[in-house]
Design a protein around this motif. Structure first.
Motif, PDB file in Angstrom:
ATOM      1  N   LEU A   2      16.393 -38.424 -31.366  1.00 22.12           N
ATOM      2  CA  LEU A   2      16.548 -39.396 -32.448  1.00 22.12           C
ATOM      3  C   LEU A   2      17.635 -38.953 -33.418  1.00 22.12           C
ATOM      4  CD1 LEU A   2      15.556 -41.800 -34.246  1.00 22.12           C
ATOM      5  CD2 LEU A   2      13.954 -40.164 -35.272  1.00 22.12           C
ATOM      6  N   LEU A   3      17.572 -37.706 -33.844  1.00 24.77           N
ATOM      7  CA  LEU A   3      18.559 -37.200 -34.789  1.00 24.77           C
ATOM      8  C   LEU A   3      19.955 -37.188 -34.167  1.00 24.77           C
ATOM      9  CD1 LEU A   3      16.543 -34.260 -36.391  1.00 24.77           C
ATOM     10  CD2 LEU A   3      16.995 -36.501 -37.381  1.00 24.77           C
ATOM     11  N   ALA A   4      20.042 -36.823 -32.883  1.00 27.48           N
ATOM     12  CA  ALA A   4      21.346 -36.801 -32.214  1.00 27.48           C
ATOM     13  C   ALA A   4      21.983 -38.181 -32.204  1.00 27.48           C
ATOM     14  CB  ALA A   4      21.195 -36.276 -30.784  1.00 27.48           C
ATOM     15  N   ALA A   5      21.167 -39.204 -32.034  1.00 30.02           N
ATOM     16  CA  ALA A   5      21.692 -40.567 -31.977  1.00 30.02           C
ATOM     17  C   ALA A   5      22.309 -41.000 -33.310  1.00 30.02           C
ATOM     18  CB  ALA A   5      20.578 -41.532 -31.588  1.00 30.02           C
ATOM     19  N   PHE A   6      21.950 -40.325 -34.407  1.00 35.04           N
ATOM     20  CA  PHE A   6      22.469 -40.702 -35.731  1.00 35.04           C
ATOM     21  C   PHE A   6      23.636 -39.835 -36.180  1.00 35.04           C
ATOM     22  CE2 PHE A   6      18.669 -43.213 -36.102  1.00 35.04           C
ATOM     23  CZ  PHE A   6      18.970 -44.179 -37.045  1.00 35.04           C
ATOM     24  N   VAL A   7      24.110 -38.921 -35.339  1.00 33.49           N
ATOM     25  CA  VAL A   7      25.215 -38.053 -35.750  1.00 33.49           C
ATOM     26  C   VAL A   7      26.468 -38.866 -36.061  1.00 33.49           C
ATOM     27  CG1 VAL A   7      26.817 -36.255 -34.960  1.00 33.49           C
ATOM     28  CG2 VAL A   7      24.360 -35.984 -34.600  1.00 33.49           C
ATOM     29  N   LEU A   8      26.786 -39.841 -35.232  1.00 33.66           N
ATOM     30  CA  LEU A   8      27.970 -40.676 -35.465  1.00 33.66           C
ATOM     31  C   LEU A   8      27.861 -41.410 -36.796  1.00 33.66           C
ATOM     32  CD1 LEU A   8      30.588 -42.083 -34.634  1.00 33.66           C
ATOM     33  CD2 LEU A   8      29.196 -43.746 -33.361  1.00 33.66           C
ATOM     34  N   VAL A   9      26.722 -42.026 -37.042  1.00 37.80           N
ATOM     35  CA  VAL A   9      26.531 -42.797 -38.278  1.00 37.80           C
ATOM     36  C   VAL A   9      26.661 -41.896 -39.502  1.00 37.80           C
ATOM     37  CG1 VAL A   9      24.866 -44.137 -39.613  1.00 37.80           C
ATOM     38  CG2 VAL A   9      25.098 -44.527 -37.160  1.00 37.80           C
ATOM     39  N   ALA A  10      25.989 -40.742 -39.478  1.00 40.54           N
ATOM     40  CA  ALA A  10      26.010 -39.847 -40.635  1.00 40.54           C
ATOM     41  C   ALA A  10      27.400 -39.269 -40.873  1.00 40.54           C
ATOM     42  CB  ALA A  10      24.995 -38.727 -40.444  1.00 40.54           C
ATOM     43  N   SER A  11      28.131 -38.961 -39.801  1.00 42.64           N
ATOM     44  CA  SER A  11      29.468 -38.383 -39.948  1.00 42.64           C
ATOM     45  C   SER A  11      30.445 -39.400 -40.539  1.00 42.64           C
ATOM     46  CB  SER A  11      29.972 -37.889 -38.596  1.00 42.64           C
ATOM     47  OG  SER A  11      29.117 -36.884 -38.079  1.00 42.64           O
ATOM     48  N   LEU A  12      30.395 -40.642 -40.059  1.00 37.47           N
ATOM     49  CA  LEU A  12      31.261 -41.674 -40.629  1.00 37.47           C
ATOM     50  C   LEU A  12      30.863 -41.989 -42.071  1.00 37.47           C
ATOM     51  CD1 LEU A  12      31.708 -44.100 -37.607  1.00 37.47           C
ATOM     52  CD2 LEU A  12      33.328 -42.412 -38.502  1.00 37.47           C
ATOM     53  N   ASN A  13      29.597 -41.864 -42.375  1.00 33.57           N
ATOM     54  CA  ASN A  13      29.142 -42.006 -43.758  1.00 33.57           C
ATOM     55  C   ASN A  13      29.819 -40.970 -44.651  1.00 33.57           C
ATOM     56  OD1 ASN A  13      26.923 -42.841 -45.850  1.00 33.57           O
ATOM     57  ND2 ASN A  13      26.791 -40.624 -45.741  1.00 33.57           N
ATOM     58  N   ASP A  14      29.885 -39.715 -44.182  1.00 35.96           N
ATOM     59  CA  ASP A  14      30.531 -38.665 -44.970  1.00 35.96           C
ATOM     60  C   ASP A  14      32.024 -38.923 -45.131  1.00 35.96           C
ATOM     61  OD1 ASP A  14      28.112 -37.390 -45.202  1.00 35.96           O
ATOM     62  OD2 ASP A  14      28.469 -35.985 -43.563  1.00 35.96           O
ATOM     63  N   VAL A  15      32.673 -39.447 -44.089  1.00 32.82           N
ATOM     64  CA  VAL A  15      34.087 -39.795 -44.186  1.00 32.82           C
ATOM     65  C   VAL A  15      34.291 -40.872 -45.261  1.00 32.82           C
ATOM     66  CG1 VAL A  15      36.053 -40.823 -42.994  1.00 32.82           C
ATOM     67  CG2 VAL A  15      34.617 -39.145 -41.816  1.00 32.82           C
ATOM     68  N   ALA A  16      33.430 -41.882 -45.256  1.00 34.15           N
ATOM     69  CA  ALA A  16      33.548 -42.950 -46.250  1.00 34.15           C
ATOM     70  C   ALA A  16      33.357 -42.410 -47.670  1.00 34.15           C
ATOM     71  CB  ALA A  16      32.526 -44.051 -45.957  1.00 34.15           C
ATOM     72  N   VAL A  17      32.469 -41.438 -47.837  1.00 37.44           N
ATOM     73  CA  VAL A  17      32.303 -40.805 -49.146  1.00 37.44           C
ATOM     74  C   VAL A  17      33.615 -40.174 -49.597  1.00 37.44           C
ATOM     75  CG1 VAL A  17      31.221 -38.890 -50.368  1.00 37.44           C
ATOM     76  CG2 VAL A  17      29.829 -40.393 -48.960  1.00 37.44           C
ATOM     77  N   GLY A  18      34.259 -39.411 -48.692  1.00 41.15           N
ATOM     78  CA  GLY A  18      35.530 -38.783 -49.031  1.00 41.15           C
ATOM     79  C   GLY A  18      36.608 -39.791 -49.361  1.00 41.15           C
ATOM     80  N   VAL A  19      36.642 -40.887 -48.625  1.00 41.27           N
ATOM     81  CA  VAL A  19      37.659 -41.911 -48.861  1.00 41.27           C
ATOM     82  C   VAL A  19      37.495 -42.535 -50.246  1.00 41.27           C
ATOM     83  CG1 VAL A  19      38.488 -44.184 -48.124  1.00 41.27           C
ATOM     84  CG2 VAL A  19      38.001 -42.419 -46.419  1.00 41.27           C
ATOM     85  N   THR A  20      36.274 -42.875 -50.617  1.00 39.55           N
ATOM     86  CA  THR A  20      36.074 -43.491 -51.936  1.00 39.55           C
ATOM     87  C   THR A  20      36.467 -42.527 -53.054  1.00 39.55           C
ATOM     88  OG1 THR A  20      33.733 -42.820 -51.961  1.00 39.55           O
ATOM     89  CG2 THR A  20      34.246 -45.017 -51.133  1.00 39.55           C
ATOM     90  N   ARG A  21      36.179 -41.250 -52.878  1.00 41.57           N
ATOM     91  CA  ARG A  21      36.569 -40.275 -53.894  1.00 41.57           C
ATOM     92  C   ARG A  21      38.078 -40.095 -53.922  1.00 41.57           C
ATOM     93  NH1 ARG A  21      33.589 -35.117 -52.447  1.00 41.57           N
ATOM     94  NH2 ARG A  21      34.850 -34.325 -54.168  1.00 41.57           N
ATOM     95  N   GLY A  22      38.709 -40.127 -52.750  1.00 38.78           N
ATOM     96  CA  GLY A  22      40.162 -40.020 -52.705  1.00 38.78           C
ATOM     97  C   GLY A  22      40.860 -41.186 -53.374  1.00 38.78           C
ATOM     98  N   TYR A  23      40.231 -42.344 -53.382  1.00 39.12           N
ATOM     99  CA  TYR A  23      40.792 -43.503 -54.053  1.00 39.12           C
ATOM    100  C   TYR A  23      40.558 -43.471 -55.562  1.00 39.12           C
ATOM    101  CZ  TYR A  23      41.942 -45.859 -49.686  1.00 39.12           C
ATOM    102  OH  TYR A  23      42.497 -46.193 -48.482  1.00 39.12           O
ATOM    103  N   GLY A  24      39.913 -42.452 -56.054  1.00 39.96           N
ATOM    104  CA  GLY A  24      39.849 -42.252 -57.494  1.00 39.96           C
ATOM    105  C   GLY A  24      38.580 -42.678 -58.177  1.00 39.96           C
ATOM    106  N   THR A  25      37.478 -42.850 -57.437  1.00 38.66           N
ATOM    107  CA  THR A  25      36.231 -43.233 -58.086  1.00 38.66           C
ATOM    108  C   THR A  25      35.065 -42.459 -57.475  1.00 38.66           C
ATOM    109  OG1 THR A  25      34.688 -45.043 -58.523  1.00 38.66           O
ATOM    110  CG2 THR A  25      35.995 -45.186 -56.506  1.00 38.66           C
ATOM    111  N   VAL A  26      34.122 -42.069 -58.308  1.00 38.56           N
ATOM    112  CA  VAL A  26      32.905 -41.421 -57.825  1.00 38.56           C
ATOM    113  C   VAL A  26      31.720 -42.384 -57.831  1.00 38.56           C
ATOM    114  CG1 VAL A  26      33.630 -39.120 -58.547  1.00 38.56           C
ATOM    115  CG2 VAL A  26      32.355 -40.565 -60.136  1.00 38.56           C
ATOM    116  N   ARG A  27      31.948 -43.609 -58.270  1.00 39.26           N
ATOM    117  CA  ARG A  27      30.843 -44.555 -58.396  1.00 39.26           C
ATOM    118  C   ARG A  27      30.137 -44.830 -57.065  1.00 39.26           C
ATOM    119  NH1 ARG A  27      32.720 -49.385 -61.623  1.00 39.26           N
ATOM    120  NH2 ARG A  27      32.717 -47.796 -63.258  1.00 39.26           N
ATOM    121  N   PRO A  28      30.861 -45.101 -55.973  1.00 44.92           N
ATOM    122  CA  PRO A  28      30.157 -45.322 -54.699  1.00 44.92           C
ATOM    123  C   PRO A  28      29.375 -44.097 -54.252  1.00 44.92           C
ATOM    124  CG  PRO A  28      32.442 -46.054 -54.571  1.00 44.92           C
ATOM    125  CD  PRO A  28      32.304 -45.308 -55.848  1.00 44.92           C
ATOM    126  N   PHE A  29      29.975 -42.923 -54.415  1.00 47.88           N
ATOM    127  CA  PHE A  29      29.309 -41.675 -54.041  1.00 47.88           C
ATOM    128  C   PHE A  29      27.990 -41.513 -54.786  1.00 47.88           C
ATOM    129  CE2 PHE A  29      28.842 -37.139 -55.330  1.00 47.88           C
ATOM    130  CZ  PHE A  29      28.434 -36.630 -54.107  1.00 47.88           C
TER     131      PHE A  29
END
Length: 523
Positions: A154-181
């Protein structure tokens, strides 16, 4: 980060300069604004995470709780491998590209990074599903074998989702806002995890499998929301900059990965430093030991609240300042951020050390044997926080290969000491190993910054902050505890009053007036 911010947004692209305000003060106000909002989110996240841990320890026996903690630790390590250091890489590159007005390169940077993370995530997920029986034996020492195999898959099946979630966190911070994070990653996802876990327990599903499902499922919600939010931010930034032409993403690969590849190794090693001891304890001493150790180290989260919030705010600002060769501005931000970190973190670590036996009872009577772990790690973190966000500063100064080397050295120390000390000492041995690696991981980059970049966090404000915290929350309550815990609690409460008054009196020395400026500006 934190994850690590204090009212609206950290932005490397600030508005018009205030003519009466020193440039360094403007940088500090932006860090303060981002750090304040992130700190609010970090506090909420820590409370929710602690509540989830209490649910697990109070409703599962020691062995089952250890299985849950070990399995989720393995999942977190897998995600650290899969994300390839990309969240930090996109914060660094998007901040720099915005600071140097190269907004047309933003989309290609993100695209090629997300593709790489997705490919590796799928490979790791397949490997986890195929090797689930072997991993289950390692994590659970033969207990609940079929159910643990299902949990691992079950956890292995969510690795892709969780990893892309972390990428999206970095992207929003790189665009200059911490609000989504803050709103999504810090508050919404932990809240959903807690609610789903409570629902599972109320329905009588008291097993590591059902709690694992409750813990991992909210990543899907978070990933979708953050992905949509990051796309909207990109369009807004590009529209404001008038960026219409986009180069192919292949042109960004070499430049991006020269910085990010070392960070990928560093990110994995840092996650191993935080989680490998739980896996080793489960394998060498049984899952019940891992459960006690995990619960004992949960209190470190509260001390790290300030660090995560401040690091979240500092990362893009340091990257932008160094990109403009403004080393004096970077130094001012680094020193002030370290003072704020000490002011926020030292009281928590000192009180955790003094009241460790009482704090651990919230997990259950069996967890009191983690007292020595709390004390050792709390005192170690005093040294680590005195160094400030040293690894973040070194990395945002472009020295990602140095951070990789430092983290590898720290990991080698951690693993060697764990293998040596866990068999005879159990959780106390794991605490000593982690303590040693924390010191190495902070003192090495501190020396590198001082020698090669002439940056360090020390000064009179830092000494004042450390002295106030040590006296009010360390020495006085510890002496009172010799009489009784009630006396220690009373002295700690009085110490908090004295501390608040003293910090207020020295607020300009400690650069806390920057937060007042933020409040006035936002009102």
């Amino acid at each position: 980060m934190g994850a690590d911010a204090l009212v609206a947004e950290v932005t490397a692209q600030a508005g018009p300069a205030e003519p009466s305000v020193d440039a360094g003060d403007r940088h500090l106000r932006r860090v303060a604004r981002g750090g304040a909002f992130s700190l609010v989110g970090a506090v909420v996240s820590a409370v929710l995470t602690l509540a989830f841990t209490v649910l697990v320890t109070r409703n599962l026996d020691g062995a089952d709780a250890g299985i849950f903690f070990a399995a989720t630790s393995a999942f977190v390590i897998a995600c650290a491998v899969a994300r390839l250091g990309v969240p930090t890489g996109v914060v660094y590159f998007l901040s720099r590209l915005r600071a140097t007005h190269e907004e047309h390169r933003l989309r290609p940077v993100v695209q090629q990074a997300a593709v790489a993370v997705a490919l590796l995530s799928v490979l790791l997920a397949v490997a986890g599903i195929v090797l689930a029986p072997q991993l289950a034996d390692l994590l659970a020492a033969g207990a609940r074998a079929p159910e643990v195999v299902t949990l691992v898959r079950l956890l292995a099946a969510f690795v892709l989702v969780a990893s892309l979630n972390d990428v999206a966190v970095g992207v929003t911070r790189g665009y200059g806002t911490v609000r989504p994070f803050v709103l999504v990653e810090r508050i919404t996802r932990p809240l959903l995890q807690l609610l789903l876990a409570g629902a599972a327990l109320a329905a009588g599903a008291r097993s590591p499998l059902w709690l694992g499902l409750a813990w991992v499922a909210p990543y899907a919600v978070s990933a979708v929301v953050l992905g949509l939010w990051s796309s909207r931010l990109r369009r807004t930034v590009e529209r404001r900059a008038g960026a219409r032409e986009h180069g192919g993403w292949r042109a960004e690969v070499a430049t991006f990965w020269r910085f990010t590849a070392p960070r990928s190794v560093a990110g994995v090693t840092q996650m191993l430093l935080q989680r490998a001891d739980i896996l080793l304890l489960a394998a060498m001493r049984g899952p019940a030991e891992a459960a006690v150790y995990t619960a004992a180290t949960r209190f470190l989260v509260f001390g790290q609240l300030g660090g995560g919030a401040i690091s979240t705010a500092v990362q893009p600002k340091i990257a932008a300042l160094v990109a403009r060769d403004d080393i004096s501005g970077a130094q001012k931000v680094y020193r002030a951020a370290t003072v704020w970190l000490v002011l926020a973190s030292w009281p928590v670590y000192l009180l955790s050390a003094v009241f460790a036996p009482q704090l651990l009872t919230i997990f259950g009577a069996d967890y009191a044997r983690g007292t020595s772990t709390v004390i050792v790690l709390s005192l170690t973190m005093l040294v680590a926080t005195a160094c400030g966000a040293v690894d973040v500063v070194l990395m945002m100064a472009g020295r990602s290969s140095w951070t990789m080397a430092n983290s590898l050295v720290a990991l080698a120390v951690n693993l060697a000491l764990n293998l040596l000390l866990i068999p005879p000492l159990g959780i106390f041995g794991a605490a000593l190993a982690w303590s040693a690696s924390i010191l190495v991981g902070n003192l090495l980059p501190l020396a590198q910054l001082a020698r090669h970049l002439h940056l360090h966090p020390f000064g009179r404000p830092g000494v004042v902050a450390m002295g106030l915290a040590a006296g009010c929350f360390g020495l006085a309550p510890a002496l009172a505890a010799l009489a009784s815990w009630t006396a220690a609690a009373v002295v700690a409460a009085l110490g908090a009053c004295v501390y608040t008054g003293a910090v207020w009196r020295h607020r300009r020395l400690l650069d806390l007036h920057q937060f007042a400026a933020v409040r006035r500006r936002s009102s």
